[in-house]
Scaffold this motif. Structure first.
Motif, mmCIF file in Angstrom:
data_model
loop_
_atom_site.group_PDB
_atom_site.id
_atom_site.type_symbol
_atom_site.label_atom_id
_atom_site.label_comp_id
_atom_site.label_asym_id
_atom_site.label_seq_id
_atom_site.Cartn_x
_atom_site.Cartn_y
_atom_site.Cartn_z
ATOM 1 N N ALA A 1 25.526 14.621 -20.209
ATOM 2 C CA ALA A 1 25.533 14.478 -18.793
ATOM 3 C C ALA A 1 25.269 13.118 -18.354
ATOM 4 O O ALA A 1 24.521 12.460 -19.006
ATOM 5 C CB ALA A 1 24.671 15.608 -18.122
ATOM 6 N N LEU A 2 25.897 12.719 -17.114
ATOM 7 C CA LEU A 2 25.694 11.406 -16.783
ATOM 8 C C LEU A 2 24.258 11.044 -16.572
ATOM 9 O O LEU A 2 23.713 9.901 -16.472
ATOM 10 C CB LEU A 2 26.485 11.349 -15.508
ATOM 11 N N LEU A 3 23.367 12.078 -16.333
ATOM 12 C CA LEU A 3 21.950 11.657 -15.888
ATOM 13 C C LEU A 3 21.239 11.687 -17.016
ATOM 14 O O LEU A 3 20.305 10.723 -16.966
ATOM 15 C CB LEU A 3 21.332 12.904 -15.272
ATOM 16 N N CYS A 4 21.749 11.748 -18.279
ATOM 17 C CA CYS A 4 20.863 11.567 -19.644
ATOM 18 C C CYS A 4 21.107 10.202 -19.902
ATOM 19 O O CYS A 4 21.785 9.901 -20.967
ATOM 20 C CB CYS A 4 21.394 12.578 -20.554
ATOM 21 N N VAL A 5 20.641 9.351 -19.264
ATOM 22 C CA VAL A 5 20.600 8.023 -19.584
ATOM 23 C C VAL A 5 19.334 7.293 -20.298
ATOM 24 O O VAL A 5 18.245 7.967 -20.421
ATOM 25 C CB VAL A 5 21.008 7.014 -18.321
ATOM 26 N N ALA A 6 19.750 6.108 -20.970
ATOM 27 C CA ALA A 6 18.425 5.645 -21.504
ATOM 28 C C ALA A 6 18.269 4.107 -21.036
ATOM 29 O O ALA A 6 19.179 3.461 -20.236
ATOM 30 C CB ALA A 6 18.692 5.506 -23.064
ATOM 31 N N VAL A 7 17.052 3.579 -21.322
ATOM 32 C CA VAL A 7 16.878 2.488 -20.679
ATOM 33 C C VAL A 7 17.666 1.475 -21.529
ATOM 34 O O VAL A 7 17.711 1.378 -22.644
ATOM 35 C CB VAL A 7 15.157 1.835 -20.863
ATOM 36 N N THR B 1 12.602 9.120 -22.466
ATOM 37 C CA THR B 1 13.430 8.299 -23.006
ATOM 38 C C THR B 1 12.809 7.767 -24.557
ATOM 39 O O THR B 1 11.710 7.763 -24.465
ATOM 40 C CB THR B 1 14.053 7.045 -22.450
ATOM 41 N N SER B 2 13.570 7.849 -25.433
ATOM 42 C CA SER B 2 13.032 7.403 -26.833
ATOM 43 C C SER B 2 12.772 5.710 -26.995
ATOM 44 O O SER B 2 12.398 5.339 -27.870
ATOM 45 C CB SER B 2 13.792 8.029 -28.077
ATOM 46 N N ASP B 3 13.408 5.086 -25.798
ATOM 47 C CA ASP B 3 13.552 3.628 -25.771
ATOM 48 C C ASP B 3 12.297 3.120 -25.760
ATOM 49 O O ASP B 3 11.912 1.775 -25.920
ATOM 50 C CB ASP B 3 14.656 3.198 -25.047
ATOM 51 N N ILE B 4 11.288 3.718 -25.025
ATOM 52 C CA ILE B 4 9.941 3.220 -24.675
ATOM 53 C C ILE B 4 8.881 3.602 -25.861
ATOM 54 O O ILE B 4 8.756 4.929 -25.951
ATOM 55 C CB ILE B 4 9.500 3.993 -23.217
ATOM 56 N N LYS B 5 8.502 2.640 -26.503
ATOM 57 C CA LYS B 5 7.776 3.065 -27.729
ATOM 58 C C LYS B 5 6.257 3.135 -27.496
ATOM 59 O O LYS B 5 5.430 3.718 -28.215
ATOM 60 C CB LYS B 5 8.306 2.036 -28.787
ATOM 61 N N VAL B 6 5.929 2.337 -26.590
ATOM 62 C CA VAL B 6 4.429 2.153 -26.236
ATOM 63 C C VAL B 6 3.843 2.853 -25.103
ATOM 64 O O VAL B 6 4.464 2.814 -24.033
ATOM 65 C CB VAL B 6 4.094 0.748 -25.952
ATOM 66 N N VAL C 1 9.264 1.158 -5.125
ATOM 67 C CA VAL C 1 8.679 1.032 -6.451
ATOM 68 C C VAL C 1 7.995 2.453 -6.799
ATOM 69 O O VAL C 1 7.123 2.791 -5.882
ATOM 70 C CB VAL C 1 7.988 -0.227 -6.672
ATOM 71 N N LYS C 2 8.020 2.770 -7.961
ATOM 72 C CA LYS C 2 6.953 4.150 -8.104
ATOM 73 C C LYS C 2 6.311 3.590 -9.654
ATOM 74 O O LYS C 2 6.972 3.136 -10.483
ATOM 75 C CB LYS C 2 7.979 5.328 -8.417
ATOM 76 N N GLN C 3 5.142 4.121 -9.719
ATOM 77 C CA GLN C 3 4.385 3.815 -10.951
ATOM 78 C C GLN C 3 4.522 5.344 -11.729
ATOM 79 O O GLN C 3 4.719 6.225 -11.433
ATOM 80 C CB GLN C 3 3.004 3.762 -10.594
ATOM 81 N N VAL C 4 4.901 5.038 -13.232
ATOM 82 C CA VAL C 4 5.044 5.956 -14.102
ATOM 83 C C VAL C 4 4.048 5.697 -15.265
ATOM 84 O O VAL C 4 4.142 4.742 -15.946
ATOM 85 C CB VAL C 4 6.433 5.917 -14.342
ATOM 86 N N ARG C 5 3.285 6.929 -15.465
ATOM 87 C CA ARG C 5 2.610 6.810 -16.588
ATOM 88 C C ARG C 5 3.194 7.390 -17.877
ATOM 89 O O ARG C 5 3.703 8.477 -17.696
ATOM 90 C CB ARG C 5 1.155 7.322 -16.385
ATOM 91 N N ILE C 6 3.383 6.862 -19.058
ATOM 92 C CA ILE C 6 4.033 7.389 -20.276
ATOM 93 C C ILE C 6 2.973 7.609 -21.312
ATOM 94 O O ILE C 6 2.230 6.655 -21.631
ATOM 95 C CB ILE C 6 5.329 6.397 -20.450
ATOM 96 N N ALA C 7 2.928 8.757 -21.720
ATOM 97 C CA ALA C 7 2.187 9.081 -22.998
ATOM 98 C C ALA C 7 3.075 9.108 -24.157
ATOM 99 O O ALA C 7 4.014 9.739 -24.210
ATOM 100 C CB ALA C 7 1.536 10.331 -22.667
ATOM 101 N N ARG C 8 2.496 8.548 -25.511
ATOM 102 C CA ARG C 8 3.020 8.741 -26.512
ATOM 103 C C ARG C 8 2.402 9.210 -27.552
ATOM 104 O O ARG C 8 1.037 9.203 -27.538
ATOM 105 C CB ARG C 8 3.709 7.446 -27.248
#
Length: 419
Positions: free
Chosen positions: A12-18, A393-398, A412-419
């Motif tokens: 889908a067009l929404l399934c985009v990566a950084v 996305t798998s492109d954010i590793k940290v 702007v919106k703040q996003v917390r990413i857990a890995r």
């Protein structure tokens, strides 16, 4: 169904990566490419502003590269190939076998000599470009109109054609031996509106005979309806149904390989783009779209309304035609002034805010780390969807906190990413 294609084109067009640090093209961050052909000479300086895929029009054809038998000159083909490498764009090789690309000396060869020449040509391309990603292996070879074997022994050299297109199957097998990881494409014209069944029959025939076909290129130059009434665009609902029929009957991913609306009437060209491009970009089994030239007068495609000139371009005398204006609006295009900006101005920060956008309006969002370094761009219909894409996305590793900023209004919106 080809795993090669599906790994490249999410469903889908929404399934985009950084994307990369510097945005490339109108469709930067989208799940499928939007590209154009380019003609001889340097790639235009603004090419990467609009397109993230490049196809050489004639620079890589057999006729161009091997004008004298045994002497290969890839200098013209190197230009778009190297541009794609330098700009991290998608390069599609056009084409290994194509009637319009046959060298003139081929007509003097016997079948055995032609086989030797074809093998040498494939080998030379593989040696020069061993890492090709997309290849038009055979182009425009249906019996109904093909000139690929006219005045030469190509068909006989590759096994003949006893109503089974064996010569095409042989060419694909030869290509797979040299490019085991490439996307191998059969490409043809008039196969959406007018000669759909003939194209479906060819794809199924060669696949049943063992041809390793990964994608079916639909040139898309039969999407103008002509007759006794006014010229108009092929109905988008009929287009959607046609693409679905082709895909379901061939079980082969599709590319729109040479889309062009060669019409001097701006309103017709714009209307066709507005009706067709969303169908292409929002249909999951269409891998990408290539326009057959974007600069007015700089393509070999003849004008429908004035055959003496080329008029399929979107930019004329440095000015956008209405179709180009619409295309920019569809992709929410803005000049990428933030690409080299390493900070987010305080006046634009509105942590926790959200956008309320129309569901069918695709928006661009830039991604920053907490140091204000821009990491790339993604596209989504709403801020919430952009957040979801960024988190998954798998492109954010940290792991950590990242910032999404709307290109349209700076929210702007703040996003917390857990890995």
């Amino acid at each position: 169904m080809s795993s090669r294609i599906l790994k490249i084109a999410p469903v889908a067009l929404l399934c985009v990566a950084v994307s990369s640090v510097f945005a490339l093209g109108l469709a930067d961050g989208a799940a499928k490419f939007l590209g154009s052909t380019t003609v001889e000479g340097p790639v235009p300086s603004d090419f990467g502003t609009y397109w993230n895929q490049i196809t050489p029009e004639r620079q890589c054809t057999w006729r161009t590269v091997e004008q004298t038998r045994g002497t290969f000159d890839f200098s013209e083909c190197d230009i778009p190939y190297n541009w794609a490498k330098e700009n991290k764009a998608t390069f599609k090789f056009h084409a290994l076998l194509w009637a319009s690309g046959n060298p003139s000396w081929l007509r003097d060869l016997s079948a055995d000599e032609a086989k030797e020449a074809i093998t040498a040509w494939f080998d030379a391309v593989a040696e020069r470009y061993p890492d090709l990603e997309y290849i038009n292996v055979v182009s425009e070879a249906r019996r109904i109109h093909s000139q690929i074997g006219s005045n030469n022994k190509i068909i006989e050299a590759l096994g003949g054609d006893n109503e089974d297109y064996k010569f095409i199957t042989t060419a694909f097998k030869m290509a797979r031996e040299r490019w085991p990881q490439a996307i191998l494409i059969y490409n043809d014209y008039n196969t959406i509106q007018w000669e759909r069944n003939e194209g479906i029959d060819l794809i199924n025939t060669i696949k049943n005979n063992g041809a390793p076909v990964d994608a079916y290129g639909l040139e898309g130059n039969d999407l103008i309806v002509m007759g006794t009434g006014p010229m108009k665009c092929y109905n988008p609902d009929l287009l959607k149904n046609a693409l679905q029929e082709i895909y379901e009957k061939t079980e082969t991913p599709l590319l729109i390989s040479e889309y062009n609306i060669s019409n001097e009437i701006d309103s017709i060209q714009k209307n066709c783009f507005a009706e067709h491009i969303p169908v292409f970009m929002e249909t999951e089994y269409v891998v990408g779209v290539t326009l057959w030239g974007y600069l007015y007068g700089q393509s070999l495609m003849q004008c429908i309304t004035n055959p003496g000139i080329n008029c399929c371009g979107l930019i004329r005398d440095g000015e956008d035609r209405p179709a180009m204006t619409w295309l920019k609006e569809y992709f929410n295009f803005q000049e990428d002034t933030t690409a080299r900006d390493t900070t987010i101005a305080d006046s634009t920060i509105a942590i926790g805010s959200s956008l309320h956008l129309q569901a069918n309006t695709l928006q661009a969002y830039d991604v920053f780390d907490l140091n204000g370094v821009r990491l790339g761009r993604l596209r989504a219909y709403t801020m919430d969807e952009a957040v979801s894409i960024l988190k998954n996305t798998s492109d954010i590793k940290v792991q950590g906190i990242y910032m999404l900023r709307s290109v349209k209004n700076g929210t702007v919106k703040q996003v917390r990413i857990a890995r």
